[in-house]
Design an enzyme around this catalytic site. Structure first.
Site, PDB file in Angstrom:
ATOM      1  N   TYR A  57       1.080  -1.159   0.008  1.00  0.00           N
ATOM      2  CA  TYR A  57      -0.133  -0.079   0.178  1.00  0.00           C
ATOM      3  C   TYR A  57       0.852   1.252  -0.056  1.00  0.00           C
ATOM      4  O   TYR A  57       1.740   1.555   0.722  1.00  0.00           O
ATOM      5  CB  TYR A  57      -0.929  -0.152   1.287  1.00  0.00           C
ATOM      6  CG  TYR A  57      -1.802  -1.075   1.117  1.00  0.00           C
ATOM      7  CD1 TYR A  57      -2.113  -2.213   0.161  1.00  0.00           C
ATOM      8  CD2 TYR A  57      -2.499  -1.296   2.348  1.00  0.00           C
ATOM      9  CE1 TYR A  57      -3.093  -3.182   0.298  1.00  0.00           C
ATOM     10  CE2 TYR A  57      -3.629  -2.288   2.572  1.00  0.00           C
ATOM     11  CZ  TYR A  57      -3.909  -3.336   1.510  1.00  0.00           C
ATOM     12  OH  TYR A  57      -4.611  -4.234   1.527  1.00  0.00           O
ATOM     13  N   HIS A 116       0.092 -11.818   0.999  1.00  0.00           N
ATOM     14  CA  HIS A 116      -0.994 -11.184   0.624  1.00  0.00           C
ATOM     15  C   HIS A 116      -1.703 -11.883  -0.781  1.00  0.00           C
ATOM     16  O   HIS A 116      -2.767 -11.854  -0.790  1.00  0.00           O
ATOM     17  CB  HIS A 116      -0.369  -9.724  -0.145  1.00  0.00           C
ATOM     18  CG  HIS A 116      -1.408  -8.543  -0.144  1.00  0.00           C
ATOM     19  ND1 HIS A 116      -0.797  -7.375  -0.081  1.00  0.00           N
ATOM     20  CD2 HIS A 116      -2.604  -8.569  -0.709  1.00  0.00           C
ATOM     21  CE1 HIS A 116      -1.621  -6.593  -0.092  1.00  0.00           C
ATOM     22  NE2 HIS A 116      -2.682  -7.309  -0.585  1.00  0.00           N
TER      23      HIS A 116
HETATM   24  P1  NAP Z   1     -14.059  -0.568   1.137  1.00  0.00           P
HETATM   25  O1  NAP Z   1     -13.749  -0.554   2.707  1.00  0.00           O
HETATM   26  O2  NAP Z   1     -15.203  -1.696   0.858  1.00  0.00           O
HETATM   27  O3  NAP Z   1     -14.584   0.875   0.817  1.00  0.00           O
HETATM   28  C1  NAP Z   1     -13.741   1.851   1.117  1.00  0.00           C
HETATM   29  C2  NAP Z   1     -14.376   3.082   0.462  1.00  0.00           C
HETATM   30  O4  NAP Z   1     -15.681   3.357   1.247  1.00  0.00           O
HETATM   31  C3  NAP Z   1     -13.696   4.388   0.480  1.00  0.00           C
HETATM   32  O5  NAP Z   1     -13.812   5.316  -0.701  1.00  0.00           O
HETATM   33  C4  NAP Z   1     -14.418   5.076   1.815  1.00  0.00           C
HETATM   34  O6  NAP Z   1     -14.277   6.398   1.571  1.00  0.00           O
HETATM   35  C5  NAP Z   1     -15.582   4.873   1.516  1.00  0.00           C
HETATM   36  N1  NAP Z   1     -16.380   4.683   2.917  1.00  0.00           N
HETATM   37  C6  NAP Z   1     -15.764   4.145   4.150  1.00  0.00           C
HETATM   38  N2  NAP Z   1     -17.017   4.235   5.132  1.00  0.00           N
HETATM   39  C7  NAP Z   1     -17.723   5.217   4.481  1.00  0.00           C
HETATM   40  C8  NAP Z   1     -18.987   5.571   5.072  1.00  0.00           C
HETATM   41  N3  NAP Z   1     -19.246   5.364   6.341  1.00  0.00           N
HETATM   42  N4  NAP Z   1     -19.747   6.031   4.175  1.00  0.00           N
HETATM   43  C9  NAP Z   1     -19.696   6.337   3.095  1.00  0.00           C
HETATM   44  N5  NAP Z   1     -18.420   5.887   2.458  1.00  0.00           N
HETATM   45  C10 NAP Z   1     -17.514   5.119   3.092  1.00  0.00           C
HETATM   46  O7  NAP Z   1     -12.969  -0.898   0.467  1.00  0.00           O
HETATM   47  P2  NAP Z   1     -11.353  -1.381   0.363  1.00  0.00           P
HETATM   48  O8  NAP Z   1     -10.555  -0.237   0.975  1.00  0.00           O
HETATM   49  O9  NAP Z   1     -10.870  -2.134  -0.963  1.00  0.00           O
HETATM   50  O10 NAP Z   1     -11.483  -2.643   1.599  1.00  0.00           O
HETATM   51  C11 NAP Z   1     -10.931  -2.144   3.002  1.00  0.00           C
HETATM   52  C12 NAP Z   1      -9.639  -2.513   3.141  1.00  0.00           C
HETATM   53  O11 NAP Z   1      -9.297  -4.089   2.983  1.00  0.00           O
HETATM   54  C13 NAP Z   1      -8.652  -1.954   2.604  1.00  0.00           C
HETATM   55  O12 NAP Z   1      -8.254  -0.765   2.863  1.00  0.00           O
HETATM   56  C14 NAP Z   1      -7.251  -2.773   2.931  1.00  0.00           C
HETATM   57  O13 NAP Z   1      -6.722  -2.777   4.147  1.00  0.00           O
HETATM   58  C15 NAP Z   1      -8.044  -4.354   2.520  1.00  0.00           C
HETATM   59  N6  NAP Z   1      -7.954  -4.809   1.450  1.00  0.00           N
HETATM   60  C16 NAP Z   1      -7.274  -6.005   1.477  1.00  0.00           C
HETATM   61  C17 NAP Z   1      -7.030  -6.463  -0.031  1.00  0.00           C
HETATM   62  C18 NAP Z   1      -6.172  -7.805  -0.130  1.00  0.00           C
HETATM   63  O14 NAP Z   1      -5.965  -8.244  -1.268  1.00  0.00           O
HETATM   64  N7  NAP Z   1      -6.083  -8.618   1.026  1.00  0.00           N
HETATM   65  C19 NAP Z   1      -7.615  -5.951  -1.201  1.00  0.00           C
HETATM   66  C20 NAP Z   1      -8.427  -4.818  -1.103  1.00  0.00           C
HETATM   67  C21 NAP Z   1      -8.558  -4.537   0.343  1.00  0.00           C
HETATM   68  P3  NAP Z   1     -13.430   7.324   2.414  1.00  0.00           P
HETATM   69  O15 NAP Z   1     -11.929   6.916   2.306  1.00  0.00           O
HETATM   70  O16 NAP Z   1     -13.615   8.946   1.954  1.00  0.00           O
HETATM   71  O17 NAP Z   1     -13.590   7.419   3.911  1.00  0.00           O
END
Ligand code: NAP
Length: 274
Positions: A57, A116
């Site tokens: 990241y 990962h």
């Molecule tokens: P997510 O958590 O499903 O969505 C994040 C998005 O939703 C951001 O744009 C955020 O906006 C928005 N958001 C969050 N809370 C909100 C709320 N209460 N109201 C409105 N919008 C909201 O997606 P993700 O970041 O892909 O997944 C979460 C975490 O999982 C990642 O950050 C990472 O740590 C992990 N991940 C792991 C892998 C892997 O391969 N292991 C892959 C993808 C993700 P703002 O930022 O503007 O608040």
């Protein structure tokens, strides 16, 4: 906060915080560090003490931001997860990657270290031996995997002498239901925590108009986001890590815990096709 038991005697918050996009996406971007640190600190104050990051990241800067965010807090009260990228899965590369992550996070030991993504070009046996060595060296308390199928999990476990894979982090949300076919039942049967990543569909779930979510939000006096997260947390052996870079979103996500959807409403959501 509510907790689930990761292994006997070790509890992990049901809702933590993701960090992909914090500190940049594929490369470092320091322009929003201040707001992101404030958001992470607010989440920790609320009890979202599981923070998920990865060396990939923002090319390491996400870990640096997490390191800064956690500085004022009691390390013993936090649960820090990081991940080794698929190009660093050879034994020595893995050890060096883990040490670099610890340095960026400014901590002595990770709580959980994950592979990962599987890399078919590097023998999984070599990687898992490296992961077990990290445990022996106390550079991490627990090890796990991410984006692994059931077959890959079984193979990875077979290369470990004493250690147990305690976690698989995979995409799981109302929009992405694949884990329900095979992976989630396997994790539940074998008492392995499944961390649901992208629980809000990387933000897409928030933008979409979904009448059932709106109706349930009204019924429970919650928001659609809170309904979607609560549905995930109601599943045995599932925790989640939504990413939010502002305090308002962090507080809203925290509101997904502390109450329960009825059995009938869970069933309606289980059947929902988005
Ligand atoms: P997510 O958590 O499903 O969505 C994040 C998005 O939703 C951001 O744009 C955020 O906006 C928005 N958001 C969050 N809370 C909100 C709320 N209460 N109201 C409105 N919008 C909201 O997606 P993700 O970041 O892909 O997944 C979460 C975490 O999982 C990642 O950050 C990472 O740590 C992990 N991940 C792991 C892998 C892997 O391969 N292991 C892959 C993808 C993700 P703002 O930022 O503007 O608040």
């Amino acid at each position: 906060m509510e907790f689930k038991e990761l292994v006997k005697g070790v509890k992990i918050p049901v809702i933590g915080m993701g960090t992909f996009g914090i500190g940049g996406e594929m490369s470092p971007d320091t322009s929003h560090d201040k707001e992101c640190i404030a958001a992470l600190r607010r989440g920790i104050e609320l009890g979202m003490t599981h923070i998920d990051t990865a060396e990939m990241y923002a090319a390491g800067h996400s870990e640096e931001v997490v390191g800064k965010a956690i500085r004022p807090f009691d390390r013993g009260k936090l649960f820090i997860t990081s991940k080794v990228w698929r190009t660093n899965l050879k034994y020595n590369d893995l050890l060096n990657a883990a040490k670099r992550s610890l340095k960026r996070l400014e901590i002595e030991q990770m709580d959980l270290y994950l592979v990962h993504w599987h890399n078919p070009d590097i023998p999984l046996k070599e990687t898992m031996r490296g992961m077990e060595y990290l445990l022996e060296q106390e550079l991490t308390r627990f090890i796990g995997v991410s984006n692994f199928s059931v077959e890959e999990m079984k193979e990875a476990q077979s290369y470990l002498d004493k250690a147990k894979i305690v976690n698989n982090q995979v995409e799981y949300s109302l929009m992405r239901r694949e884990p329900e076919k095979e992976l989630l039942p396997f994790c539940q049967k074998n008492e392995i925590m499944l961390t649901a990543y992208s629980p809000l569909g990387h933000g897409a779930l928030v933008k979409k108009k979904i009448p059932l979510l709106d109706a349930l939000a009204k019924k429970y006096n919650k928001t659609s986001v809170q309904i979607a997260l609560n549905w995930l947390l109601s599943k045995d052996w599932v925790i989640t890590i939504p990413k939010a870079s502002n305090i308002k979103h962090v507080e809203e996500n925290f509101g997904a815990v502390g109450w329960k959807l009825s059995k009938e409403d869970m069933e309606k959501l289980d059947k929902l096709v988005i």
